[in-house]
Enzyme design. Structure first.
Site, PDB file in Angstrom:
ATOM      1  N   PRO A 112      40.071  45.986  40.511  1.00 40.20           N
ATOM      2  CG  PRO A 112      39.826  43.862  39.577  1.00 40.20           C
ATOM      3  CD  PRO A 112      39.059  45.101  39.910  1.00 40.20           C
ATOM      4  CD  GLN A 137      39.630  39.997  38.773  1.00 36.94           C
ATOM      5  OE1 GLN A 137      40.831  40.164  38.607  1.00 36.94           O
ATOM      6  NE2 GLN A 137      38.718  40.651  38.090  1.00 36.94           N
ATOM      7  CG  ASN A 148      36.330  49.602  35.141  1.00 34.35           C
ATOM      8  OD1 ASN A 148      36.997  48.818  34.471  1.00 34.35           O
ATOM      9  ND2 ASN A 148      36.895  50.465  35.937  1.00 34.35           N
ATOM     10  N   GLY A 205      39.584  52.325  38.939  1.00 39.68           N
ATOM     11  CA  GLY A 205      40.894  51.731  39.153  1.00 39.68           C
ATOM     12  C   GLY A 205      41.963  52.807  39.214  1.00 39.68           C
ATOM     13  CB  CYS A 209      43.123  39.041  32.378  1.00 40.12           C
ATOM     14  SG  CYS A 209      44.891  38.944  32.173  1.00 40.12           S
TER      15      CYS A 209
END
Ligand SMILES: Cc1cc2nc3c(=O)[nH]c(=O)nc-3n(C[C@H](O)[C@H](O)[C@H](O)COP(=O)(O)O)c2cc1C
Length: 368
Positions: A17, A72, A203, A227, A102
């Site tokens: 995302p 998400q 990731n 991403g 986040c």
């Protein structure tokens, strides 16, 4: 090919995302180019979804070509997260991901995002409430921890496995790191080793097929999520699948193919957001394609003010004529203008990795 709880996926590569970017048009472009199966939306506030907030509903907009799709969610109120998961299941969404990475203060202050990594018991209880309420897979996306002194991802991953998550996505940096420094492959490996049954998907900074392969090899992860690398290079999933299957690197896409896909992206933006808004949003997308065009000043200067599809094509035609001065008779960039191949940060020596970090796109979020 890849089992995510009850879901059978055709690829072990995933689209991460990117708030403001991983909208329906971008996901469709990525899917058309190929190599990816499960894609994820931008993060969506669980409460806003339950309140049928217009912006939240636009974020989960999808169609039959955008399958399978994960949404998400972020939030810290267990009942809201549970009800939002049920709502998504009823809408036919394939999987629900929970944002635990986040670092934005607004999200952490209320106990969401990376704050979830600091309170394992509370987080595991929230997750269990979601898992028990739906049949679709629930996954969690986290960083390695809050800072170097608090590398909590392995313990949290284990607790969440017990709570029933179907997979863990882990960005190999701490919250404190933001996007600086290199991705910590050994840190991702520790998460892989911490869980017993579920897949861990690595990731961070994967910008080339070779980097994806190194992430698999060095961490033992079951999947890799990309991403920003997909923004530079929507072909990365297809190229990586080919490398993993054959050991052979495909050539870089030709300039004409880059132009074709960029134009297709604009068409989809217009289809989904309407001409005016779609073109305005495309102003920040086109320069990412242009990063691999060679000399590009003329294009970037003009594309940031397009207001219609016709204007975009006018800018593009002018650019194509201007670019010819840098090309040979076959339309290939002259050697002195050719671009250096991309090398992922964790495949460089540390000094050059610091110099050439992957740019972070502008957007509503300052640090992720
Ligand atoms: C502009 C931007 C927006 C992001 N938005 C989200 C998000 O909505 N949810 C999330 O879990 N991570 C988000 N991230 C983090 C990415 O999913 C990913 O973990 C991170 O960029 C590292 O992977 P990459 O190097 O392949 O981009 C965002 C990152 C960027 C740069």
């Amino acid at each position: 090919m890849f089992r995510l709880g009850p879901l059978e996926l055709q690829s072990n590569l995933f689209l991460s995302p990117l708030a403001g970017y991983t909208n329906l048009p971008f996901r469709l472009v990525i899917r058309e180019v190929g190599g990816v199966d499960l894609c994820t939306t931008d993060l969506v506030n669980a409460r806003s979804l339950l309140e049928r907030n217009k912006k939240a509903l636009k974020l989960i907009e999808t169609n039959e070509r955008d399958r399978p799709l994960a949404v998400q969610l972020f939030g810290s109120v267990p009942a809201e997260m549970r009800d939002a998961a049920v709502d998504l299941e009823q809408r036919g969404i394939a999987s629900v991901d929970i944002n635990m990475g986040c670092p934005v203060r607004k999200v952490c202050r209320v106990g969401g995002g990376s704050a979830m990594m600091t309170e394992h018991e509370k987080t595991a209880a929230l997750v269990k409430g979601m898992v028990d309420a739906v049949k679709i897979p629930v996954t969690a996306k986290m960083r390695l921890g809050w800072d170097d002194e608090n590398i909590t991802a392995p313990d949290l991953a284990r607790a969440l496995e017990d709570a029933g998550v179907a997979a863990i996505f882990v960005h190999g940096r701490t919250r404190e790191q933001g996007f600086s420094g290199t991705v910590n492959l050994a840190g991702i490996r520790k998460v892989v080793e911490a869980v017993k049954r579920i897949p861990v998907i690595g990731n961070g900074d994967v910008t080339t097929p070779e980097a994806a392969k190194k992430m698999f090899d060095d961490t033992g992860c079951a999947g890799v999520s990309v991403g920003r690398g997909a923004f530079y290079n929507p072909w990365i999933f297809h190229q990586t699948r080919h490398l993993l299957a054959t050991g052979e690197l495909l050539p870089e896409p030709k300039f004409e193919e880059r132009i074709r896909v960029m134009c297709r992206h604009l068409d989809l933006m217009v289809e989904v957001f309407g001409e005016e808004h779609g073109c305005r949003m495309f102003r920040k997308v086109a320069p990412w394609y242009a990063k691999r065009f060679g000399p590009v000043n003329e294009f970037n200067k003009k594309v940031v003010s397009i207001g219609s599809r016709a204007e975009f094509h006018d800018v593009l035609e002018r650019y194509l004529r201007w670019r010819q001065q840098f090309c040979d008779g076959d339309g290939l960039l002259l050697p002195r203008y050719a671009l250096a191949p991309m090398v992922a940060s964790f495949m460089q020596d540390p000094a050059s990795a610091q110099r050439q970090s992957v740019p972070v796109p502008k957007g509503p979020v300052e640090v992720w």
